[in-house]
Design a protein around this motif. Structure first.
Motif, mmCIF file in Angstrom:
data_model
loop_
_atom_site.group_PDB
_atom_site.id
_atom_site.type_symbol
_atom_site.label_atom_id
_atom_site.label_comp_id
_atom_site.label_asym_id
_atom_site.label_seq_id
_atom_site.Cartn_x
_atom_site.Cartn_y
_atom_site.Cartn_z
ATOM 1 N N ASP A 41 -53.081 -26.696 10.391
ATOM 2 C CA ASP A 41 -52.320 -26.270 9.222
ATOM 3 C C ASP A 41 -51.516 -27.427 8.628
ATOM 4 O O ASP A 41 -51.439 -27.606 7.413
ATOM 5 N N ARG A 42 -50.903 -28.200 9.495
ATOM 6 C CA ARG A 42 -50.044 -29.294 9.030
ATOM 7 C C ARG A 42 -50.858 -30.378 8.330
ATOM 8 O O ARG A 42 -50.419 -30.949 7.339
ATOM 9 N N VAL A 43 -52.031 -30.620 8.859
ATOM 10 C CA VAL A 43 -52.874 -31.643 8.245
ATOM 11 C C VAL A 43 -53.612 -31.062 7.027
ATOM 12 O O VAL A 43 -53.598 -31.644 5.942
ATOM 13 N N GLY A 44 -54.186 -29.878 7.216
ATOM 14 C CA GLY A 44 -55.006 -29.282 6.168
ATOM 15 C C GLY A 44 -54.200 -28.739 4.998
ATOM 16 O O GLY A 44 -54.368 -29.166 3.859
ATOM 17 N N ARG A 45 -53.307 -27.818 5.284
ATOM 18 C CA ARG A 45 -52.561 -27.174 4.196
ATOM 19 C C ARG A 45 -51.438 -28.062 3.667
ATOM 20 O O ARG A 45 -51.252 -28.215 2.469
ATOM 21 N N LEU A 46 -50.674 -28.648 4.601
ATOM 22 C CA LEU A 46 -49.514 -29.427 4.160
ATOM 23 C C LEU A 46 -49.881 -30.861 3.776
ATOM 24 O O LEU A 46 -49.095 -31.549 3.146
ATOM 25 N N GLY A 47 -51.059 -31.299 4.173
ATOM 26 C CA GLY A 47 -51.468 -32.667 3.836
ATOM 27 C C GLY A 47 -50.620 -33.731 4.501
ATOM 28 O O GLY A 47 -50.414 -34.812 3.952
ATOM 29 N N ALA A 48 -50.106 -33.416 5.682
ATOM 30 C CA ALA A 48 -49.265 -34.394 6.382
ATOM 31 C C ALA A 48 -50.115 -35.521 6.938
ATOM 32 O O ALA A 48 -51.254 -35.299 7.331
ATOM 33 N N ASP A 49 -49.560 -36.750 6.959
ATOM 34 C CA ASP A 49 -50.309 -37.803 7.634
ATOM 35 C C ASP A 49 -49.677 -38.260 8.943
ATOM 36 O O ASP A 49 -50.287 -39.012 9.697
ATOM 37 N N VAL A 50 -48.447 -37.826 9.190
ATOM 38 C CA VAL A 50 -47.837 -38.087 10.494
ATOM 39 C C VAL A 50 -47.221 -36.793 11.009
ATOM 40 O O VAL A 50 -46.514 -36.099 10.279
ATOM 41 N N LEU B 154 -49.185 -31.490 24.996
ATOM 42 C CA LEU B 154 -49.326 -32.056 23.655
ATOM 43 C C LEU B 154 -50.471 -33.066 23.594
ATOM 44 O O LEU B 154 -51.259 -33.064 22.645
ATOM 45 N N ALA B 155 -50.564 -33.902 24.626
ATOM 46 C CA ALA B 155 -51.633 -34.907 24.628
ATOM 47 C C ALA B 155 -52.995 -34.211 24.560
ATOM 48 O O ALA B 155 -53.906 -34.664 23.847
ATOM 49 N N MET B 156 -53.134 -33.089 25.279
ATOM 50 C CA MET B 156 -54.421 -32.373 25.257
ATOM 51 C C MET B 156 -54.665 -31.740 23.887
ATOM 52 O O MET B 156 -55.787 -31.778 23.365
ATOM 53 N N CYS B 157 -53.624 -31.179 23.308
ATOM 54 C CA CYS B 157 -53.779 -30.600 21.965
ATOM 55 C C CYS B 157 -54.188 -31.675 20.963
ATOM 56 O O CYS B 157 -55.081 -31.466 20.142
ATOM 57 N N PHE B 158 -53.534 -32.835 21.043
ATOM 58 C CA PHE B 158 -53.872 -33.918 20.107
ATOM 59 C C PHE B 158 -55.327 -34.360 20.319
ATOM 60 O O PHE B 158 -56.059 -34.603 19.358
ATOM 61 N N ALA B 159 -55.736 -34.436 21.586
ATOM 62 C CA ALA B 159 -57.098 -34.890 21.880
ATOM 63 C C ALA B 159 -58.117 -33.886 21.325
ATOM 64 O O ALA B 159 -59.122 -34.280 20.714
ATOM 65 N N VAL B 160 -57.838 -32.606 21.509
ATOM 66 C CA VAL B 160 -58.760 -31.582 21.003
ATOM 67 C C VAL B 160 -58.785 -31.617 19.468
ATOM 68 O O VAL B 160 -59.842 -31.492 18.847
ATOM 69 N N ALA B 161 -57.610 -31.818 18.877
ATOM 70 C CA ALA B 161 -57.547 -31.891 17.404
ATOM 71 C C ALA B 161 -58.348 -33.083 16.888
ATOM 72 O O ALA B 161 -58.940 -33.037 15.810
ATOM 73 N N LEU C 227 -57.313 -34.751 13.426
ATOM 74 C CA LEU C 227 -56.524 -35.968 13.601
ATOM 75 C C LEU C 227 -57.481 -37.134 13.733
ATOM 76 O O LEU C 227 -58.648 -36.951 14.074
ATOM 77 N N GLY C 228 -56.972 -38.323 13.515
ATOM 78 C CA GLY C 228 -57.816 -39.510 13.621
ATOM 79 C C GLY C 228 -57.596 -40.283 12.353
ATOM 80 O O GLY C 228 -56.470 -40.629 12.031
ATOM 81 N N GLU C 229 -58.637 -40.482 11.584
ATOM 82 C CA GLU C 229 -58.494 -41.126 10.288
ATOM 83 C C GLU C 229 -57.453 -40.368 9.485
ATOM 84 O O GLU C 229 -57.483 -39.165 9.432
ATOM 85 N N GLY C 230 -56.561 -41.093 8.874
ATOM 86 C CA GLY C 230 -55.673 -40.420 7.918
ATOM 87 C C GLY C 230 -54.471 -39.722 8.508
ATOM 88 O O GLY C 230 -53.396 -39.819 7.981
ATOM 89 N N ALA C 231 -54.637 -39.014 9.607
ATOM 90 C CA ALA C 231 -53.493 -38.291 10.156
ATOM 91 C C ALA C 231 -53.345 -38.594 11.643
ATOM 92 O O ALA C 231 -54.322 -38.702 12.364
ATOM 93 N N GLU C 232 -52.105 -38.752 12.057
ATOM 94 C CA GLU C 232 -51.871 -39.011 13.477
ATOM 95 C C GLU C 232 -50.718 -38.147 13.985
ATOM 96 O O GLU C 232 -49.838 -37.771 13.214
#
Ligand code: ARG
Length: 571
Positions: free
Chosen positions: A321-330, A343-350, A356-361
């Motif tokens: 949601d934060r990346v897609g809807r809100l367009g957040a990059d950090v 959190l590390a596992m959630c980030f890895a799955v994302a 996450l990856g290009e564009g958003a971290e």
């Protein structure tokens, strides 16, 4: 205005480029001069030449006349840089005329979600929520000041199985009674009693389970009751936020429940991307690099075997949601260190899902614990968790005592307001000045002391300068200072470092960079004030020193403000 380090770095980079394109000058503050450039050493190595020779050539090619009075090569090939008085004076004149005090807006503004505070509905806010709330708030303020677009998100715990039991307890108590209990902050009693009934009473347990089903299927009456619970808790959280003086409002609340309607889409997307693996009836994703204690691949459970979704599913939906809807990059998660793996596992799955990856971290901004005098987790004498409100009230009461003792000149009308600023400021400062990832001992006497690296010390330094202006009968000065004495030069150099200090808070996600800077500045000011008479000076020296005083006060109050700490004019 670029900060000093960047300014020197840019100029030196041009000189380094004449020897090798793209070579990094590596500029750092230095004890031997004001700054030091160490890049010649690495460059010499890659060119297979003598570092001193490389440094000499860089110095010869560098255009630093307008910035530095001395540029010299020392040791194996360091370049020592001493700023000129004329440059510093000009710099200070610009700062004094600039409402931003020389802090530039980011050249590449980012859209940053700051996830912080996040208490749980119908549960007390305790000392554990202190650090996330204070650090998250300070980071939000600094990021915003630096021109980034900040989206504060208060990811409150407002969904899940405990709500069946909580709603049934609310029904038992009667809504008015329950609302009363919750709004005065008796959240722990409420939760505990619900738990007691749940453990003791089979029919209550049955009702609670049924209630969860009703809640999840969107039953109108159940949702209404749920909203009572959430609303009353929020009212209470808002009171704590008001006491603490943080930016969070109801508008920033994006609780776990918000993501509930998105979970089926999340599952569908995982399914389509082929990420789901069934394991013991549960739907899981196995991110690379995570293993159990036995070395087996560790799953992140997205959907439990009973079909229910948990904390991880919600966090995954939140990232999407934060990346897609809100367009957040950090995405910054100001969450305690124990949730690191989650959190590390959630980030890895994302990342596997391509969110996450290009564009958003995403980044876990972890922090250490608040400890009691016994170096164990901070608890009350009775061994229970410390309520945040009680702690804040005590801070203000203790500050009021300290002020009554020390500040006889403080007008009675200001006493209460200043006590609040000092008490809350002391708690915040003690927290922010601790390096983020370290534990600290909650110590009233230390945090309220007027000496040392404390909130009251800085507030007092600021108020003392304000009193100089009251005595001088002069408005804070502007113009260009004369930098003659060594103490004046040190102070000017201190002022000029403000932008870099603010910048390093963003760079390292570390408010303690700013507290250290402010503490140094206040100490430098003390030396200046002891060595350079201000009100007894005359003519342009007097105006120049008044300008240095005024700039110190501005930087202290702006710096404290960025940390969410008030700077009263009188103390
Ligand atoms: N409410 C959670 C707790 O008290 C913290 C939530 C942290 N934020 C997040 N996105 N997981 O433990």
């Amino acid at each position: 205005m670029a900060d000093l380090r960047t300014l020197l770095e840019t100029r030196l980079a041009e000189a380094f480029a004449t020897l090798s394109p793209g070579a990094d000058p590596v500029v750092r503050p230095s004890d031997r001069a004001d700054f030091q450039a160490n890049g010649a050493l690495a460059l010499a190595k890659s060119l297979g030449r003598s570092p001193r020779q490389v440094a000499d050539e860089v110095v010869a090619a560098a255009n630093l006349e307008d910035l530095c009075s001395v540029v010299e090569v020392s040791g194996p090939g360091f370049i020592n840089l001493t700023l000129s008085e004329a440059f510093l004076a000009g710099r200070l004149a610009e700062m004094a005329a600039d409402p931003r005090l020389g802090v530039a807006r980011a050249e590449e503004p980012r859209r940053v979600v700051v996830d912080y505070s996040h208490p749980n509905v119908a549960k007390e806010m305790h000392v554990g929520h202190l650090r996330t709330t204070i650090i998250g708030d300070a980071l939000s303020r600094v990021l915003d000041f630096c021109g980034h677009e900040v989206i504060r998100e208060n990811h409150i715990g407002d969904w899940g199985t405990p709500f069946g039991m909580l709603i049934e307890h609310l029904v038992n108590l009667g809504e008015t009674e329950a609302a009363q209990e919750l709004s005065v902050g008796d959240l722990d009693t409420f939760y505990r009693q619900a738990r007691v009934s749940f453990d003791a009473d089979e029919t209550f347990r049955e009702r609670s389970r049924h209630r969860v089903v009703l809640l999840q299927s969107g039953d109108a009456e159940t949702l209404r009751l749920w909203r009572v619970l959430v609303g009353e808790s929020l009212r209470y959280f808002d009171e704590v936020y008001a006491k603490l003086g943080v930016l969070l409002t109801d508008e920033d609340v994006v609780g776990e429940s918000f993501y509930n309607p998105q979970l089926t889409d999340v599952m569908a997307e995982f399914e389509a991307k082929g990420l789901l693996v069934e394991s013991e009836g549960a739907q899981c994703v196995f991110p690379e690099g995570f293993v159990t204690r036995d070395g087996d691949p560790l799953p992140l459970i997205v959907q439990k075997s009973d079909g229910g979704f948990g904390y991880a599913a919600t966090d995954l939906a939140a990232i999407r949601d934060r990346v897609g809807r809100l367009g957040a990059d950090v995405l910054l998660y100001v969450v305690g260190a124990p949730q690191e793996q989650h959190l590390a596992m959630c980030f890895a799955v994302a990342r596997m899902a391509g969110w996450l990856g290009e564009g958003a971290e995403a980044e876990h901004v972890a922090f250490g614990n608040v400890l009691g005098p016994d170096r164990k987790m901070f608890k009350t004498r009775a061994g229970t968790t410390v309520k945040l409100v009680a702690l804040l009230d005590e801070a203000v009461a203790r500050a009021a005592d300290v002020l009554s003792e020390r500040s006889q000149d403080l007008p009675a009308a200001l006493h209460e307001k200043v006590a609040r600023a000092v008490g809350i400021g002391a708690v915040k400062y003690a927290d922010l000045s601790t390096e983020r990832t370290r534990d600290y001992i909650f110590d009233w006497d230390r945090m309220l002391a007027f000496e040392g690296n404390t909130g009251p010390y800085l507030q007092y330094a600021h108020a003392r300068i304000c009193s100089i202006f009251r005595r001088a009968g002069a408005a804070p000065a502007s113009g260009r200072p004369i930098i003659g004495e060594a103490a004046e030069r040190d102070l000017a150099l201190g002022h000029a470092g403000f932008a870099d200090a603010v910048d390093s808070v963003v760079r390292d996600r570390a408010p303690s960079r700013l507290t250290s800077y402010l503490f140094d500045l206040a100490s430098t000011f003390t030396t200046f004030y002891e060595n350079c008479p201000v009100l007894r000076a005359e003519g342009e020296v007097r105006s120049s020193r008044l300008l240095l005083c005024s700039l110190t006060a501005s930087v202290l109050s702006a710096g404290l403000g960025l940390l969410g700490i008030e700077a009263p004019q009188q103390m």
